[in-house]
Motif scaffolding. Sequence first.
Motif, PDB file in Angstrom:
ATOM      1  N   GLY A   1       0.814  -1.208   0.000  1.00 33.89           N
ATOM      2  CA  GLY A   1       0.000   0.000   0.000  1.00 33.89           C
ATOM      3  C   GLY A   1       0.843   1.252   0.000  1.00 33.89           C
ATOM      4  O   GLY A   1       0.535   2.226  -0.703  1.00 33.89           O
ATOM      5  N   ARG A   2       1.924   1.222   0.756  1.00 34.99           N
ATOM      6  CA  ARG A   2       2.804   2.389   0.823  1.00 34.99           C
ATOM      7  C   ARG A   2       3.430   2.668  -0.548  1.00 34.99           C
ATOM      8  O   ARG A   2       3.492   3.812  -1.000  1.00 34.99           O
ATOM      9  N   THR A   3       3.885   1.603  -1.199  1.00 29.09           N
ATOM     10  CA  THR A   3       4.495   1.760  -2.524  1.00 29.09           C
ATOM     11  C   THR A   3       3.476   2.264  -3.534  1.00 29.09           C
ATOM     12  O   THR A   3       3.771   3.152  -4.353  1.00 29.09           O
ATOM     13  N   ALA A   4       2.265   1.696  -3.488  1.00 32.13           N
ATOM     14  CA  ALA A   4       1.219   2.112  -4.430  1.00 32.13           C
ATOM     15  C   ALA A   4       0.881   3.589  -4.266  1.00 32.13           C
ATOM     16  O   ALA A   4       0.515   4.261  -5.238  1.00 32.13           O
ATOM     17  N   ALA A   5       1.012   4.094  -3.034  1.00 30.75           N
ATOM     18  CA  ALA A   5       0.718   5.502  -2.789  1.00 30.75           C
ATOM     19  C   ALA A   5       1.910   6.408  -3.076  1.00 30.75           C
ATOM     20  O   ALA A   5       1.806   7.626  -2.912  1.00 30.75           O
ATOM     21  N   GLY A   6       3.024   5.813  -3.487  1.00 31.14           N
ATOM     22  CA  GLY A   6       4.206   6.597  -3.808  1.00 31.14           C
ATOM     23  C   GLY A   6       4.882   7.205  -2.603  1.00 31.14           C
ATOM     24  O   GLY A   6       5.513   8.264  -2.695  1.00 31.14           O
ATOM     25  N   ARG A   7       4.762   6.527  -1.455  1.00 31.55           N
ATOM     26  CA  ARG A   7       5.321   7.060  -0.222  1.00 31.55           C
ATOM     27  C   ARG A   7       6.693   6.443   0.045  1.00 31.55           C
ATOM     28  O   ARG A   7       6.866   5.224  -0.021  1.00 31.55           O
ATOM     29  N   ALA A   8       7.656   7.276   0.362  1.00 28.43           N
ATOM     30  CA  ALA A   8       8.995   6.800   0.691  1.00 28.43           C
ATOM     31  C   ALA A   8       9.101   6.571   2.199  1.00 28.43           C
ATOM     32  O   ALA A   8       8.191   6.895   2.960  1.00 28.43           O
ATOM     33  N   GLY A   9      10.209   6.008   2.632  1.00 24.22           N
ATOM     34  CA  GLY A   9      10.456   5.826   4.059  1.00 24.22           C
ATOM     35  C   GLY A   9       9.974   4.489   4.572  1.00 24.22           C
ATOM     36  O   GLY A   9       9.321   3.711   3.873  1.00 24.22           O
ATOM     37  N   SER A  10      10.316   4.222   5.827  1.00 24.99           N
ATOM     38  CA  SER A  10       9.981   2.945   6.446  1.00 24.99           C
ATOM     39  C   SER A  10       8.569   2.977   7.012  1.00 24.99           C
ATOM     40  O   SER A  10       7.939   4.036   7.114  1.00 24.99           O
ATOM     41  N   HIS A  11       8.078   1.801   7.386  1.00 24.35           N
ATOM     42  CA  HIS A  11       6.729   1.675   7.928  1.00 24.35           C
ATOM     43  C   HIS A  11       6.814   0.947   9.261  1.00 24.35           C
ATOM     44  O   HIS A  11       7.377  -0.142   9.355  1.00 24.35           O
ATOM     45  N   GLU A  12       6.268   1.553  10.306  1.00 25.62           N
ATOM     46  CA  GLU A  12       6.255   0.927  11.624  1.00 25.62           C
ATOM     47  C   GLU A  12       5.269  -0.241  11.646  1.00 25.62           C
ATOM     48  O   GLU A  12       4.231  -0.199  10.974  1.00 25.62           O
ATOM     49  N   LEU A  13       5.595  -1.260  12.428  1.00 26.88           N
ATOM     50  CA  LEU A  13       4.634  -2.340  12.662  1.00 26.88           C
ATOM     51  C   LEU A  13       4.698  -2.720  14.136  1.00 26.88           C
ATOM     52  O   LEU A  13       5.722  -3.219  14.622  1.00 26.88           O
ATOM     53  N   VAL A  14       3.616  -2.439  14.836  1.00 25.05           N
ATOM     54  CA  VAL A  14       3.499  -2.706  16.269  1.00 25.05           C
ATOM     55  C   VAL A  14       2.568  -3.896  16.457  1.00 25.05           C
ATOM     56  O   VAL A  14       1.474  -3.924  15.878  1.00 25.05           O
ATOM     57  N   VAL A  15       2.997  -4.873  17.248  1.00 26.18           N
ATOM     58  CA  VAL A  15       2.160  -6.045  17.489  1.00 26.18           C
ATOM     59  C   VAL A  15       2.003  -6.247  18.988  1.00 26.18           C
ATOM     60  O   VAL A  15       2.965  -6.143  19.747  1.00 26.18           O
ATOM     61  N   PHE A  16       0.774  -6.496  19.406  1.00 28.44           N
ATOM     62  CA  PHE A  16       0.485  -6.800  20.808  1.00 28.44           C
ATOM     63  C   PHE A  16       0.618  -8.309  21.014  1.00 28.44           C
ATOM     64  O   PHE A  16       0.103  -9.104  20.209  1.00 28.44           O
ATOM     65  N   VAL A  17       1.272  -8.704  22.094  1.00 29.28           N
ATOM     66  CA  VAL A  17       1.516 -10.124  22.380  1.00 29.28           C
ATOM     67  C   VAL A  17       1.203 -10.396  23.838  1.00 29.28           C
ATOM     68  O   VAL A  17       1.781  -9.775  24.729  1.00 29.28           O
ATOM     69  N   ILE A  18       0.285 -11.323  24.085  1.00 23.12           N
ATOM     70  CA  ILE A  18      -0.034 -11.718  25.461  1.00 23.12           C
ATOM     71  C   ILE A  18       1.179 -12.412  26.067  1.00 23.12           C
ATOM     72  O   ILE A  18       1.805 -13.270  25.433  1.00 23.12           O
ATOM     73  N   ALA A  19       1.504 -12.037  27.306  1.00 20.65           N
ATOM     74  CA  ALA A  19       2.673 -12.617  27.966  1.00 20.65           C
ATOM     75  C   ALA A  19       2.400 -12.765  29.461  1.00 20.65           C
ATOM     76  O   ALA A  19       1.540 -12.077  30.027  1.00 20.65           O
ATOM     77  N   ALA A  20       3.127 -13.678  30.069  1.00 25.15           N
ATOM     78  CA  ALA A  20       3.050 -13.863  31.521  1.00 25.15           C
ATOM     79  C   ALA A  20       4.424 -14.249  32.032  1.00 25.15           C
ATOM     80  O   ALA A  20       5.170 -14.974  31.354  1.00 25.15           O
ATOM     81  N   PHE A  21       4.769 -13.747  33.202  1.00 25.17           N
ATOM     82  CA  PHE A  21       6.062 -14.041  33.810  1.00 25.17           C
ATOM     83  C   PHE A  21       5.868 -14.991  34.984  1.00 25.17           C
ATOM     84  O   PHE A  21       4.915 -14.848  35.764  1.00 25.17           O
ATOM     85  N   GLY A  22       6.756 -15.966  35.074  1.00 23.46           N
ATOM     86  CA  GLY A  22       6.669 -16.927  36.161  1.00 23.46           C
ATOM     87  C   GLY A  22       6.958 -18.330  35.673  1.00 23.46           C
ATOM     88  O   GLY A  22       7.567 -18.530  34.616  1.00 23.46           O
ATOM     89  N   GLY A  23       6.470 -19.298  36.410  1.00 24.65           N
ATOM     90  CA  GLY A  23       6.734 -20.694  36.098  1.00 24.65           C
ATOM     91  C   GLY A  23       5.636 -21.330  35.267  1.00 24.65           C
ATOM     92  O   GLY A  23       5.010 -20.680  34.424  1.00 24.65           O
ATOM     93  N   GLU A  24       5.364 -22.593  35.547  1.00 23.34           N
ATOM     94  CA  GLU A  24       4.408 -23.350  34.742  1.00 23.34           C
ATOM     95  C   GLU A  24       3.007 -22.762  34.818  1.00 23.34           C
ATOM     96  O   GLU A  24       2.242 -22.827  33.849  1.00 23.34           O
ATOM     97  N   GLU A  25       2.652 -22.159  35.953  1.00 20.54           N
ATOM     98  CA  GLU A  25       1.323 -21.567  36.097  1.00 20.54           C
ATOM     99  C   GLU A  25       1.128 -20.444  35.087  1.00 20.54           C
ATOM    100  O   GLU A  25       0.056 -20.304  34.494  1.00 20.54           O
ATOM    101  N   ALA A  26       2.176 -19.627  34.873  1.00 20.53           N
ATOM    102  CA  ALA A  26       2.080 -18.530  33.918  1.00 20.53           C
ATOM    103  C   ALA A  26       1.910 -19.072  32.500  1.00 20.53           C
ATOM    104  O   ALA A  26       1.084 -18.574  31.721  1.00 20.53           O
TER     105      ALA A  26
END
Length: 290
Positions: free
Chosen positions: A196-221
């Motif tokens: 889409g960025r290329t089709a629009a003729g836009r230069a530069g990089s594109h950010e991509l943010v992803v949300f990821v479920i996480a838990a800290f700890g042992g087997e329970e986490a």
Amino acid sequence: MPRIGAIFTPSFPPEALRGAAQAAEAEGVPELWLWEDCFRESAFAAASAALAWTERLKIGIGVAPMPFRNVAALAMEIATMERLFPGRLIPGVGHGVLSWMGQIGARVASPLTLMREYVPALRSLLAGEEVTFAGRYVSLDQVRLDWPPAQAPVVMAAGEGPKTVRLTGEVADGTILPDGSSPDRVARTLALALEGRTAAGRAGSHELVVFVIAAFGGEEARTAVIDQLQRTKGEVDPALVVAGAPEEVAAAVAPFFDAGATAVILQPRDGEPDLNAFLAGVGAVSRLYA
């Protein structure tokens, strides 16, 4: 450099935000993201408070529903916050959950058309430009902000389906993916956004943010993450089981960065029993990527 952050989900009450924001900053978490789920917390009121309570912490909004707000009003909010707290706000917008938009009488017939009109208008206003535009959903007549930001912030847009993802590449500075997005999906999303960025003729990089479920700890986490994925997604992709000690979590998110994510934002599991401990874990993971 890969970025790690955390999410303060609106399952926590607003009064818990101050402690969470200050704990995140103390633990070295670079950015804390907020949601605007109906009908819980206002993203911009919460973001303003979190920025005022901290000194370095960046606050991401992932995301504010576009049908909720006139684009000029949203530009005013973002510009005001950017001038008060320069370089610390990461605004994001999205379609909004359609059923929620219907509940408030704001559901649009064409969310894609709304994004195509709304995001460029928002970016132009934040750049200090005078905007005149007559579209299906956005109508502006010689509108210019009196107090635009000294430097316009990036504007992120949420996308899931192929058409929306391509459009985020055309009109936004980056794409936000929700939890449950595998590294393979990250790679496919980035490719579509770049198309889409290329089709629009836009230069530069594109950010991509992803949300990821996480838990800290042992087997329970680990079990808690698996159970949540099973309950919400119907299946468990091993790549999405992100749990354990900070070193294990850091290793588990590496494939997301390899796939093209520029930021992985760790989301506490449902019913996270110790938010401060979670934020301490996120800070530790962030230091491993520093």
